[in-house]
Design a protein around this motif. Structure first.
Motif, PDB file in Angstrom:
ATOM      1  N   ASP A  24      10.133  -0.302   3.481  1.00 42.68           N
ATOM      2  CA  ASP A  24      10.344  -0.002   2.065  1.00 42.68           C
ATOM      3  C   ASP A  24      10.517  -1.269   1.235  1.00 42.68           C
ATOM      4  OD1 ASP A  24      10.160   2.732   2.464  1.00 42.68           O
ATOM      5  OD2 ASP A  24      12.305   2.955   2.857  1.00 42.68           O
ATOM      6  N   THR A  25      10.958  -2.349   1.879  1.00 47.06           N
ATOM      7  CA  THR A  25      11.067  -3.649   1.222  1.00 47.06           C
ATOM      8  C   THR A  25      10.398  -4.688   2.112  1.00 47.06           C
ATOM      9  OG1 THR A  25      13.172  -4.266   2.258  1.00 47.06           O
ATOM     10  CG2 THR A  25      13.288  -2.977   0.207  1.00 47.06           C
ATOM     11  N   ASN A  26      10.218  -5.874   1.561  1.00 47.47           N
ATOM     12  CA  ASN A  26       9.572  -6.931   2.337  1.00 47.47           C
ATOM     13  C   ASN A  26      10.417  -7.314   3.550  1.00 47.47           C
ATOM     14  OD1 ASN A  26       7.447  -8.918   2.691  1.00 47.47           O
ATOM     15  ND2 ASN A  26       8.943 -10.453   2.059  1.00 47.47           N
ATOM     16  N   LEU A  27      11.721  -7.486   3.345  1.00 50.97           N
ATOM     17  CA  LEU A  27      12.593  -7.846   4.459  1.00 50.97           C
ATOM     18  C   LEU A  27      12.689  -6.720   5.479  1.00 50.97           C
ATOM     19  CD1 LEU A  27      15.586  -9.852   2.921  1.00 50.97           C
ATOM     20  CD2 LEU A  27      13.657 -10.688   4.258  1.00 50.97           C
ATOM     21  N   ALA A  28      12.667  -5.473   5.006  1.00 53.62           N
ATOM     22  CA  ALA A  28      12.707  -4.345   5.941  1.00 53.62           C
ATOM     23  C   ALA A  28      11.488  -4.365   6.850  1.00 53.62           C
ATOM     24  CB  ALA A  28      12.776  -3.032   5.168  1.00 53.62           C
ATOM     25  N   ALA A  29      10.324  -4.693   6.282  1.00 50.08           N
ATOM     26  CA  ALA A  29       9.107  -4.773   7.093  1.00 50.08           C
ATOM     27  C   ALA A  29       9.210  -5.901   8.113  1.00 50.08           C
ATOM     28  CB  ALA A  29       7.898  -4.979   6.187  1.00 50.08           C
TER      29      ALA A  29
ATOM     30  N   VAL B 180       0.845  -1.191   0.000  1.00 47.18           N
ATOM     31  CA  VAL B 180       0.000   0.000   0.000  1.00 47.18           C
ATOM     32  C   VAL B 180       0.884   1.246   0.000  1.00 47.18           C
ATOM     33  CG1 VAL B 180      -1.809   1.266   1.218  1.00 47.18           C
ATOM     34  CG2 VAL B 180      -1.799  -1.238   1.276  1.00 47.18           C
ATOM     35  N   ASP B 181       0.594   2.181  -0.899  1.00 43.77           N
ATOM     36  CA  ASP B 181       1.327   3.457  -0.968  1.00 43.77           C
ATOM     37  C   ASP B 181       2.838   3.243  -1.055  1.00 43.77           C
ATOM     38  OD1 ASP B 181      -1.075   4.836  -0.804  1.00 43.77           O
ATOM     39  OD2 ASP B 181      -1.003   4.936   1.387  1.00 43.77           O
ATOM     40  N   ASP B 182       3.245   2.335  -1.934  1.00 42.51           N
ATOM     41  CA  ASP B 182       4.669   2.055  -2.174  1.00 42.51           C
ATOM     42  C   ASP B 182       5.389   1.519  -0.944  1.00 42.51           C
ATOM     43  OD1 ASP B 182       4.544   2.832  -4.838  1.00 42.51           O
ATOM     44  OD2 ASP B 182       4.909   4.937  -4.349  1.00 42.51           O
ATOM     45  N   HIS B 183       4.655   0.938  -0.023  1.00 39.76           N
ATOM     46  CA  HIS B 183       5.256   0.334   1.165  1.00 39.76           C
ATOM     47  C   HIS B 183       4.751  -1.104   1.322  1.00 39.76           C
ATOM     48  CE1 HIS B 183       6.263   4.487   2.239  1.00 39.76           C
ATOM     49  NE2 HIS B 183       7.143   3.975   3.096  1.00 39.76           N
ATOM     50  N   PHE B 184       5.661  -1.965   1.760  1.00 36.47           N
ATOM     51  CA  PHE B 184       5.286  -3.340   2.081  1.00 36.47           C
ATOM     52  C   PHE B 184       4.748  -3.381   3.509  1.00 36.47           C
ATOM     53  CE2 PHE B 184       8.254  -3.840  -1.358  1.00 36.47           C
ATOM     54  CZ  PHE B 184       7.791  -4.942  -2.068  1.00 36.47           C
ATOM     55  N   ILE B 185       3.639  -4.064   3.677  1.00 40.10           N
ATOM     56  CA  ILE B 185       3.063  -4.262   5.009  1.00 40.10           C
ATOM     57  C   ILE B 185       3.069  -5.761   5.292  1.00 40.10           C
ATOM     58  CG2 ILE B 185       1.064  -3.939   6.498  1.00 40.10           C
ATOM     59  CD1 ILE B 185       0.226  -1.621   4.710  1.00 40.10           C
ATOM     60  N   VAL B 186       3.754  -6.144   6.350  1.00 40.14           N
ATOM     61  CA  VAL B 186       3.897  -7.554   6.706  1.00 40.14           C
ATOM     62  C   VAL B 186       3.073  -7.857   7.951  1.00 40.14           C
ATOM     63  CG1 VAL B 186       5.505  -9.277   7.616  1.00 40.14           C
ATOM     64  CG2 VAL B 186       6.129  -7.930   5.617  1.00 40.14           C
TER      65      VAL B 186
END
Length: 387
Positions: free
Chosen positions: A86-91, A49-55
Motif C-alpha cells: 500500500d506504500t513504498n516502504l510496505a512494498a 499500478v491500481d493504487d498499489h506500489f510495486i517495488v
C-alpha cells in the motif's frame, strides 16, 4: 600491616580476574555480519499500478563485480525481486519477508521510477530518505519501459552491470553528451527551487542496435528526459527532439554536429559548450539573450570545407536545435532553459511582480546567439592548407 598488604594483594588479584572475565564475555564482534548471509540491493525500481506500489530490487553477483582472471562465471549475474504494498516502504518490507537472506540497502546505487508513479514521487523519495541505509547520492531515473525488462538488460561481453547507464551514465555522457546524470539530491534540490524545470533522465532499452550470435541484445540507454514543473510532471521530451539541451547542460563533455551543404557532408566534434543568459528590459518586460560558445574540430568530410563554412554551418545547426527545443518545451508549459529561474535568482523583485501577472516566457522573449571557434586542425587537411 601484613594483613592490610595481603588484603590489598587479594583485592588487586580479584579486580584483574574480574577485568579478564569481562573481556572474555564482551570480546568479539557481536554485531558481525557474514557477507554470505546478506543480499545487497544495488538498484530499486518503483511502479504504481491500481493504487498499489510495486517495488523491484536488482542484486548483482559478487562474482562479476570483483576483479578476476579468466572468463566470467556462467549464468546471469542478476537477480530480480518484486513485491507490492500500500506504500513504498510496505512494498520494500514485503519484499524483505520473501527473501532467503537479509536484504540490505547499504549499497543502493540507483533508483528507477516508472512514469505511472510520478504522481507519488514525493512520497517515494520521502520513504527512501527515512531508511537510514539509503543515501541521497544514489542516481535516479524515470522510465516508460517495464522495470523488470530494464533490470534484466544484457551486458557487452557479459561484464558487470555496473558499467551500464543504470550505474554509470557518465560513460555514455562522456562519449556523446545529453543531460547531466541526476542524483536524488539534485532532484530534490531542483524540485524545491522556484521557477525551475527539473529534467529527469529517461532510461530505456535499445531496440535492435546490437546482437550476439544473431540474438538481439537489449542494452540500456538514455532516450530523453521527463520534465517536472513545481513538483509535478508536465511531460516527456525525446532525445531526438531536445538536442538543444546538449549545449546548455552543465555536464557537457562531447558531442557531434553533422553538416550538409548541397552534396557535401562533414562531421564536427564539439569539445566544449558553455552557455549563459543575459536579461534586458523593455517596457518593464524581460528579454533574454542566451549566448552559447562552442569549440571543436572537423573530424570527417566528404569534400573541402573552408573554415568560414564550418563555423557558419555549425552555428546554424546548433542555433536551430536550441530554438526547436525551446519551442517544444513551451508547448508543454516547460521553460527548458530556466529563463524564469534566472529572474528569480538575479531579478527577484521584478520576478515577484511578474508572477502576480501570471507572466510566462514566449518565443519572442528569447534571442539565441551561437559562436563556434575551431580549436584543432583536422587530419583531413593537407600540409599546404596549414601554411
Amino acid at each position: 600491616m601484613t594483613v592490610h598488604a595481603s588484603m590489598r594483594k587479594v583485592m588487586k588479584t580479584l579486580k584483574v580476574s574480574l577485568a579478564l572475565c569481562a573481556m572474555l564475555i564482551t570480546g568479539g564482534c557481536w554485531d558481525e555480519v557474514n557477507l554470505q548471509d546478506v543480499s545487497y540491493i544495488s538498484a530499486i525500481g518503483v511502479d504504481y499500478v491500481d493504487d498499489h506500489f510495486i517495488v523491484y530490487a536488482q542484486m548483482i553477483s559478487f562474482g562479476v563485480i570483483a576483479k578476476q582472471e579468466g572468463a566470467p562465471p556462467p549464468g546471469s549475474p542478476i537477480w530480480i525481486g518484486k513485491h507490492e504494498g500500500d506504500t513504498n516502504l510496505a512494498a520494500i518490507f514485503n519484499l524483505m519477508d520473501s527473501s532467503q537472506y537479509k536484504l540490505s540497502l547499504n549499497h543502493l546505487k540507483s533508483v528507477v521510477i516508472h512514469e505511472r508513479a510520478f504522481s507519488e514521487i514525493e512520497q517515494i523519495i520521502d520513504s527512501l530518505n527515512r531508511l537510514s541505509s539509503t543515501r541521497f547520492n544514489s542516481l535516479v531515473f524515470g522510465t516508460k519501459t517495464d522495470i523488470n525488462d530494464l533490470f534484466t538488460m544484457d551486458m557487452l561481453f557479459n561484464k558487470t552491470p555496473l558499467t551500464t547507464p543504470l550505474y554509470a551514465p557518465h560513460i555514455e555522457n562522456n562519449q556523446n553528451s545529453y543531460v547531466k546524470p541526476m542524483t536524488l539530491q539534485t532532484l530534490v534540490r531542483g524540485a524545491l527551487e522556484p521557477a525551475m524545470v527539473v529534467k529527469l533522465p529517461s532510461l530505456s532499452l535499445l531496440p535492435e542496435d546490437w546482437e550476439n550470435n544473431k540474438k538481439r541484445l537489449r542494452f540500456l540507454t538514455i532516450d530523453g528526459t521527463f520534465l517536472f514543473n513545481e513538483k509535478k510532471s508536465v511531460g516527456f521530451v525525446s532525445r531526438e527532439k531536445s538536442k538543444g539541451l546538449v549545449w546548455t547542460s552543465e555536464g557537457f563533455r562531447r558531442s557531434l554536429v553533422p553538416i550538409r551543404v548541397d552534396d557535401r557532408r562533414a562531421s564536427v566534434v564539439i569539445d566544449t559548450a558553455k552557455s549563459n543568459v543575459k536579461v534586458n528590459w523593455e517596457n518593464n518586460k524581460p528579454k533574454f539573450v542566451l549566448k552559447t560558445n562552442l569549440t571543436g574540430h572537423l573530424i570527417e568530410a566528404s569534400s573541402e570545407f573552408t573554415d568560414q563554412e564550418l563555423v557558419s554551418n555549425v552555428e546554424r545547426v546548433v542555433k536551430a536545435q536550441m530554438e526547436d527545443t525551446f519551442l517544444k518545451g513551451l508547448a508543454m508549459n516547460a521553460d527548458l532553459y530556466d529563463l524564469e529561474h534566472e529572474l528569480y535568482r538575479y531579478h527577484n523583485k521584478a520576478w515577484r511582480h511578474l508572477v502576480q501577472e501570471e507572466w510566462k516566457p514566449t518565443p519572442k522573449d528569447l534571442t539565441i546567439e551561437v559562436k563556434y571557434r575551431i580549436t584543432k586542425e583536422s587530419e583531413l587537411r593537407s600540409k599546404s592548407e596549414l601554411h
